[in-house]
Design an enzyme around this catalytic site. Sequence first.
Site, short mmCIF file in Angstrom:
data_model
loop_
_atom_site.label_atom_id
_atom_site.label_comp_id
_atom_site.label_asym_id
_atom_site.label_seq_id
_atom_site.Cartn_x
_atom_site.Cartn_y
_atom_site.Cartn_z
N TYR A 9 -1.00 -0.30 10.32
CA TYR A 9 -1.27 -0.74 8.94
C TYR A 9 -0.08 -0.39 8.04
O TYR A 9 0.42 -1.25 7.29
CB TYR A 9 -2.54 -0.07 8.43
CG TYR A 9 -2.85 -0.38 6.99
CD1 TYR A 9 -3.37 -1.61 6.61
CD2 TYR A 9 -2.64 0.58 5.99
CE1 TYR A 9 -3.67 -1.89 5.29
CE2 TYR A 9 -2.94 0.31 4.67
CZ TYR A 9 -3.44 -0.92 4.32
OH TYR A 9 -3.73 -1.20 3.00
N SER A 47 0.86 -1.19 0.00
CA SER A 47 0.00 0.00 0.00
C SER A 47 0.89 1.23 0.00
O SER A 47 2.03 1.18 0.47
CB SER A 47 -0.86 -0.01 1.26
OG SER A 47 -1.45 1.26 1.45
#
Length: 224
Positions: free
Chosen positions: A199, A186
């Site tokens: 995350y 990501s």
Amino acid sequence: VTVSVLYCWRQKMLWLYVPLALVAVPVLASLVLVHRVPRLDVKGKVVLLTGGSAGIGLELAVALVAKGARVAIAARRRAVLEEAVAEIKKRSGVSDDNTISFVEMDVADPDSVAKGVDKVRFWAKADIDVCICNAGYSLPSRFLDIPQRHQTGMVDVNFHGCANVCRAVLPRMYERKAGRVVLVSSMAGTAPVAGFTVYGATKAAIRAFAQSLDMESAARGVRV
Ligand SMILES: NC(=O)c1ccc[n+]([C@@H]2O[C@H](COP(=O)([O-])OP(=O)(O)OC[C@H]3O[C@@H](n4cnc5c(N)ncnc54)[C@H](OP(=O)(O)O)[C@@H]3O)[C@@H](O)[C@H]2O)c1
């Protein structure tokens, strides 16, 4: 190379360009060749796609089936998997059970992964050619507001999930000296933003893991 070219230019030793080119061109060409990841042709290939029942994974599954791949999507919830398979068949126009299937799998659980991978091989009657580790989740929140179970959960699913699946598929790929593994990271892993502490860290870990694993695997015919 640039410094040498400029130096020779300034010193008016242009004849040095010839030996310089003789050395530089093969070195640069071999660097490009070694690091080039060959184009992935999925036609007729067996693809395991984790997190394929929703979001990006579902869209990927539709695209892969449309390109002629045989795709097994993996996730935890059976009902959602069944619905996803029906949607993929409808949108891709391919209704063949040999082309699209599903396995229940929790990527955070190595036993569940091993069983799921065996089921995919049984369904495909072949080894897995391409493995896409896409399952993952985020919980956008300030760090201190993230419950401990989600701190551990994101590491377990996003990072260990990828590593667990790689551990299950790589040995056969190495034996066959063929295969491709894709790990979904990501932007949060490369350009950290507030609210994505844990995350982002898991996605940065995936990136480092992928780069290191590719270095180990390339010589064994597998690219990551
Ligand atoms: N959406 C974005 O904007 C974005 C941006 C960058 C990167 N990503 C990354 O792209 C990937 C997909 O994101 P998405 O937004 O498409 O996610 P999503 O819509 O929430 O779908 C997640 C998928 O993963 C499955 N999954 C979750 N936990 C799992 C587990 N423990 N074991 C097996 N499967 C599991 C889910 O099914 P079950 O719940 O039934 O298991 C579902 O199929 C993730 O890795 C995410 O981090 C997303």
